[in-house]
Design a protein around this motif. Structure first.
Motif, short mmCIF file in Angstrom:
data_model
loop_
_atom_site.label_atom_id
_atom_site.label_comp_id
_atom_site.label_asym_id
_atom_site.label_seq_id
_atom_site.Cartn_x
_atom_site.Cartn_y
_atom_site.Cartn_z
N PRO A 1 83.99 103.19 71.68
CA PRO A 1 84.02 102.02 70.80
C PRO A 1 85.35 101.29 70.87
N LEU A 2 85.30 99.97 70.92
CA LEU A 2 86.51 99.15 70.97
C LEU A 2 87.46 99.53 69.84
N GLY A 3 86.89 99.74 68.66
CA GLY A 3 87.74 100.04 67.49
C GLY A 3 88.55 101.30 67.66
N MET B 1 72.88 99.57 63.23
CA MET B 1 73.62 99.10 62.06
C MET B 1 74.42 97.83 62.34
N ILE B 2 75.02 97.76 63.52
CA ILE B 2 75.87 96.61 63.83
C ILE B 2 75.66 96.20 65.28
N TYR B 3 75.51 94.89 65.48
CA TYR B 3 75.57 94.31 66.81
C TYR B 3 76.95 93.67 66.92
N LEU C 1 82.77 89.45 78.47
CA LEU C 1 81.89 89.42 77.31
C LEU C 1 81.30 90.81 77.16
N ARG C 2 81.56 91.45 76.03
CA ARG C 2 81.08 92.82 75.77
C ARG C 2 80.16 92.78 74.56
N GLU C 3 78.96 93.31 74.76
CA GLU C 3 77.98 93.40 73.65
C GLU C 3 77.57 94.85 73.48
N VAL C 4 77.59 95.31 72.23
CA VAL C 4 77.16 96.69 71.95
C VAL C 4 76.32 96.71 70.68
N LEU C 5 75.54 97.77 70.57
CA LEU C 5 74.87 98.10 69.31
C LEU C 5 75.45 99.42 68.83
N LEU C 6 75.77 99.47 67.53
CA LEU C 6 76.27 100.71 66.93
C LEU C 6 75.18 101.28 66.04
N TYR C 7 74.85 102.53 66.30
CA TYR C 7 73.76 103.21 65.59
C TYR C 7 74.31 104.32 64.71
N ILE D 1 91.61 99.97 69.68
CA ILE D 1 92.53 98.95 69.14
C ILE D 1 93.15 99.38 67.82
N PHE D 2 92.44 100.15 67.01
CA PHE D 2 93.02 100.55 65.72
C PHE D 2 94.09 101.63 65.86
N ARG D 3 94.24 102.14 67.10
CA ARG D 3 95.32 103.12 67.35
C ARG D 3 96.53 102.42 67.98
N HIS E 1 88.57 88.52 70.79
CA HIS E 1 87.77 87.90 69.72
C HIS E 1 86.54 88.77 69.49
N VAL E 2 86.30 89.13 68.25
CA VAL E 2 85.21 90.05 67.93
C VAL E 2 84.29 89.44 66.87
N VAL E 3 82.99 89.48 67.17
CA VAL E 3 81.97 89.10 66.20
C VAL E 3 81.11 90.32 65.92
N ASP F 1 89.59 98.06 57.90
CA ASP F 1 89.79 99.15 58.85
C ASP F 1 88.66 99.12 59.89
N SER F 2 88.62 100.18 60.72
CA SER F 2 87.63 100.20 61.79
C SER F 2 86.22 100.40 61.25
N LEU F 3 85.31 99.54 61.66
CA LEU F 3 83.90 99.73 61.31
C LEU F 3 83.35 100.98 61.98
N THR F 4 83.82 101.24 63.20
CA THR F 4 83.35 102.45 63.89
C THR F 4 83.67 103.68 63.05
N ALA F 5 84.91 103.75 62.58
CA ALA F 5 85.32 104.92 61.78
C ALA F 5 84.49 105.01 60.50
#
Ligand SMILES: C=C(O[C@@H]1C=C(C(=O)O)C=C[C@H]1O)C(=O)O
Length: 179
Positions: free
Chosen positions: A115-117, A90-92, A78-84, A120-122, A167-169, A37-41
């Motif tokens: 957040p991308l998630g 916590m996640i790059y 190219l999209r780069e984010v940090l999730l805090y 896309i998860f909707r 494509h997501v890393v 599932d979504s890491l953001t969630a």
């Protein structure tokens, strides 16, 4: 134009990506690296204050190693984010969104700090390819935060929204396994 993101992007493309079954991962690592599932969630459910820091949104030619998986040669965002979580990184995440995908699914072109998630998860026609995992050498990562570990685990996958791929890393900081 900063060369940082493309340098990191090229390193990520050449990392030793493997199917998870080939690796001996700890349960906490499995739980996060193989989350479908979504890491953001999931992050939002584990912290008081979630924050997304936008690092880069820049068009580049889609790197050749991604041509076959995505949309062939052409430009991509190219999209780069940090999730805090509660001000702890916590996640790059680094995503490649082909121009044709952005044209077909216009909200992806103006996510900004959403957040991308969350988008896309909707999406009703979301599909996801297999998750691959790699152990990264942090000396090869140029991120705007202190990396204290010699290696970090990462995962990558291709998402399709209808027939439009991206494509997501995601690179997992050690603190995430303690959430
Ligand atoms: C794909 C997801 O979106 C997250 C947010 C991203 C972004 O905003 O660029 C990128 C990858 C993920 O870490 C998710 O929530 O699982």
């Amino acid at each position: 134009m900063s060369t940082m993101p493309i340098t990191t992007a090229h390193y990520l493309l050449q990392a030793h990506w493997q199917t998870p079954a080939a690796l001996r991962l700890l349960p906490a690592q499995c739980s996060w690296l193989l989350e479908t599932d979504s890491l953001t969630a999931r992050l939002k459910s584990r912290c008081q204050q979630f924050r997304l820091q936008m690092l880069t949104e820049q068009f580049y030619p889609l790197p050749e190693p991604l041509h076959a998986q995505l949309t062939g040669a052409g430009d991509a965002l190219l999209r780069e984010v940090l999730l805090y979580c509660d001000e702890q990184a916590m996640i790059y995440a680094q995503s490649w969104l082909p121009a044709s995908t952005l044209t077909a699914i216009e909200p992806l072109a103006r996510l900004g700090s959403q957040p991308l998630g969350e988008f896309i998860f909707r999406h009703p026609a979301l599909q996801r390819g297999p998750i691959e995992v790699a152990e990264l050498d942090t000396a090869q990562l140029t991120l705007p935060l202190p990396l204290t570990e010699p290696t970090l685990w990462a995962r990558r996958s291709v998402f399709w929204l209808a027939e439009h791929p991206l494509h997501v890393v995601e690179v997992f900081m050690p603190e995430v396994y303690r959430l």
